[in-house]
Design a protein around this motif. Structure first.
Motif, PDB file in Angstrom:
ATOM      1  N   ASP A  91      48.352   7.220 -85.502  1.00  0.00           N
ATOM      2  CA  ASP A  91      47.491   6.190 -85.226  1.00  0.00           C
ATOM      3  C   ASP A  91      45.808   6.794 -85.255  1.00  0.00           C
ATOM      4  O   ASP A  91      44.939   6.045 -85.837  1.00  0.00           O
ATOM      5  CB  ASP A  91      47.707   5.412 -84.013  1.00  0.00           C
ATOM      6  N   GLU A  92      45.455   7.875 -84.561  1.00  0.00           N
ATOM      7  CA  GLU A  92      44.374   8.506 -84.784  1.00  0.00           C
ATOM      8  C   GLU A  92      44.084   8.800 -86.173  1.00  0.00           C
ATOM      9  O   GLU A  92      42.731   8.824 -86.632  1.00  0.00           O
ATOM     10  CB  GLU A  92      44.197   9.725 -83.627  1.00  0.00           C
ATOM     11  N   ALA A  94      43.994   2.853 -77.987  1.00  0.00           N
ATOM     12  CA  ALA A  94      43.176   1.695 -78.576  1.00  0.00           C
ATOM     13  C   ALA A  94      41.736   2.165 -78.669  1.00  0.00           C
ATOM     14  O   ALA A  94      41.160   2.038 -79.716  1.00  0.00           O
ATOM     15  CB  ALA A  94      43.519   0.347 -78.216  1.00  0.00           C
ATOM     16  N   ALA A  95      41.182   2.599 -77.496  1.00  0.00           N
ATOM     17  CA  ALA A  95      39.836   2.811 -77.479  1.00  0.00           C
ATOM     18  C   ALA A  95      39.513   4.151 -78.081  1.00  0.00           C
ATOM     19  O   ALA A  95      38.628   4.224 -78.654  1.00  0.00           O
ATOM     20  CB  ALA A  95      39.498   3.024 -75.693  1.00  0.00           C
ATOM     21  N   ALA A  96      40.668   5.102 -78.108  1.00  0.00           N
ATOM     22  CA  ALA A  96      40.248   6.484 -78.799  1.00  0.00           C
ATOM     23  C   ALA A  96      40.363   6.215 -80.234  1.00  0.00           C
ATOM     24  O   ALA A  96      39.576   6.774 -80.936  1.00  0.00           O
ATOM     25  CB  ALA A  96      41.393   7.232 -78.545  1.00  0.00           C
ATOM     26  N   CYS A  97      41.086   5.179 -80.668  1.00  0.00           N
ATOM     27  CA  CYS A  97      41.090   4.969 -82.087  1.00  0.00           C
ATOM     28  C   CYS A  97      39.948   4.465 -82.486  1.00  0.00           C
ATOM     29  O   CYS A  97      39.098   4.748 -83.624  1.00  0.00           O
ATOM     30  CB  CYS A  97      42.223   4.151 -82.686  1.00  0.00           C
ATOM     31  N   THR A  99      38.295  12.398 -76.425  1.00  0.00           N
ATOM     32  CA  THR A  99      39.218  11.281 -76.318  1.00  0.00           C
ATOM     33  C   THR A  99      39.859  11.398 -74.725  1.00  0.00           C
ATOM     34  O   THR A  99      40.385  10.427 -74.282  1.00  0.00           O
ATOM     35  CB  THR A  99      40.202  11.709 -77.293  1.00  0.00           C
ATOM     36  N   LYS A 100      39.595  12.496 -74.040  1.00  0.00           N
ATOM     37  CA  LYS A 100      39.906  12.717 -72.617  1.00  0.00           C
ATOM     38  C   LYS A 100      39.286  13.544 -72.072  1.00  0.00           C
ATOM     39  O   LYS A 100      38.537  14.648 -72.628  1.00  0.00           O
ATOM     40  CB  LYS A 100      41.597  12.880 -72.960  1.00  0.00           C
ATOM     41  N   ARG A 101      39.280  13.688 -70.733  1.00  0.00           N
ATOM     42  CA  ARG A 101      38.821  14.884 -69.905  1.00  0.00           C
ATOM     43  C   ARG A 101      39.630  15.666 -69.277  1.00  0.00           C
ATOM     44  O   ARG A 101      40.781  15.296 -68.638  1.00  0.00           O
ATOM     45  CB  ARG A 101      37.891  14.358 -68.830  1.00  0.00           C
ATOM     46  N   VAL A 139      44.996  14.226 -78.941  1.00  0.00           N
ATOM     47  CA  VAL A 139      45.191  13.107 -79.015  1.00  0.00           C
ATOM     48  C   VAL A 139      45.256  12.288 -77.795  1.00  0.00           C
ATOM     49  O   VAL A 139      45.645  12.912 -76.686  1.00  0.00           O
ATOM     50  CB  VAL A 139      46.423  12.753 -80.034  1.00  0.00           C
ATOM     51  N   ALA A 140      44.554  11.314 -77.354  1.00  0.00           N
ATOM     52  CA  ALA A 140      44.601  10.545 -76.291  1.00  0.00           C
ATOM     53  C   ALA A 140      46.002  10.316 -75.730  1.00  0.00           C
ATOM     54  O   ALA A 140      46.655   9.874 -76.427  1.00  0.00           O
ATOM     55  CB  ALA A 140      44.057   9.224 -76.270  1.00  0.00           C
TER      56      ALA A 140
END
Length: 272
Positions: free
Chosen positions: A37-38, A189-192, A174-176, A12-13
């Protein structure tokens, strides 16, 4: 179309540290909200894509992380353990696709919070000679019920190792990862938004479900974190010790293999 969404938390972000994924820590309460949320973003994407029914499977830890009162009321929640099919419980009820949200890389991989099933117990799992993480393991279990993986989200390490196993699926980063407990993340918000769009794209391009694969024996090789764990697991007479921290066993089906691995994971609590 019936869709199963399997939700983990490590991918998850905004999640990086063990304190965020273990109950009893203040940061966990925030992280489980981000996980919820995700999940809601994926649920919305499934309905956007035309799903008639959506189930969301809580697939982290004790399987009681998602906040039911905050879940999209159109979805049904699968929570609690033990359950035979674990992270993909629900595929046996006529699902057409599974989406994996918040997943992570396998044990010993250079991903954020990377592990396979149980970070205390397992250092590696191989099915018929191929090392797998949770996505590979449970994707194979879903496939045995004729249910394809349509979409998956997580960090870049997770995607790099998993995409070749599910080339038909749509992946959302979602992330690096920059370390086991560090990385560069999209905002929640951007990840969702990306997950919602990714589910739509994945369900649009998914292959038609295959017929359930015939039951076939599976050869499992397991590497434990310590020799003491191998000592413990090999109390089970069907397991064969092949090294200080390695053992093997055979299972009649992928479902049986998964159930045996989860039993070993539960046994490991004796040594904590």
């Amino acid at each position: 179309m019936k869709v199963l969404i399997s939700t983990d938390i490590e991918g998850v972000a905004g999640v990086y540290h063990p304190e965020q994924v273990r109950p009893g820590n203040p940061e966990y309460e925030r992280a489980r909200r981000l996980m919820t949320d995700e999940a809601n973003a994926a649920i919305a994407g499934a309905f956007d894509a035309g799903a008639a029914e959506v189930w969301v499977n809580d697939s982290h830890g004790g399987f009681r992380n998602l906040l039911p009162d905050l879940l999209d009321p159109r979805a049904q929640a699968v929570q609690g353990k033990p359950r035979y099919l674990s992270m993909v419980s629900g595929v046996e009820h006529g699902m057409d696709a599974v989406c994996m949200v918040g997943y992570h890389a396998k044990a010993q991989a250079p991903g954020i919070l990377a592990h396979t099933i149980n970070s205390f117990a397992f250092a590696g799992i191989w099915l018929d000679g191929q090392e797998v993480g949770e996505a590979g393991l449970y994707g194979a279990l879903a496939a045995s019920y004729g249910v394809p993986v349509a979409m998956a989200s997580g960090d870049d390490a997770f995607i790099a190792e998993t995409q070749p196993q599910f080339p038909q699926a749509h992946f959302v980063q979602t992330k690096r990862a920059t370390g086991q407990n560090s990385g560069i993340s999209l905002s929640p918000a951007a990840a969702c938004s990306a997950i919602r769009a990714g589910v739509v794209a994945g369900l649009a391009q998914r292959v038609a479900p295959d017929r359930p694969a015939p039951a076939q024996p599976v050869a499992v090789r397991l590497r434990t974190q310590t020799p003491a764990l191998a000592d413990l697991f090999c109390q089970w007479p069907t397991l064969a010790r092949t090294g200080g921290v390695e053992l093997t066993f055979g299972a009649p089906t992928i479902e049986a293999a998964v159930r045996m691995l989860n039993c070993l994971s539960a046994m490991s609590s004796m040594l904590r």
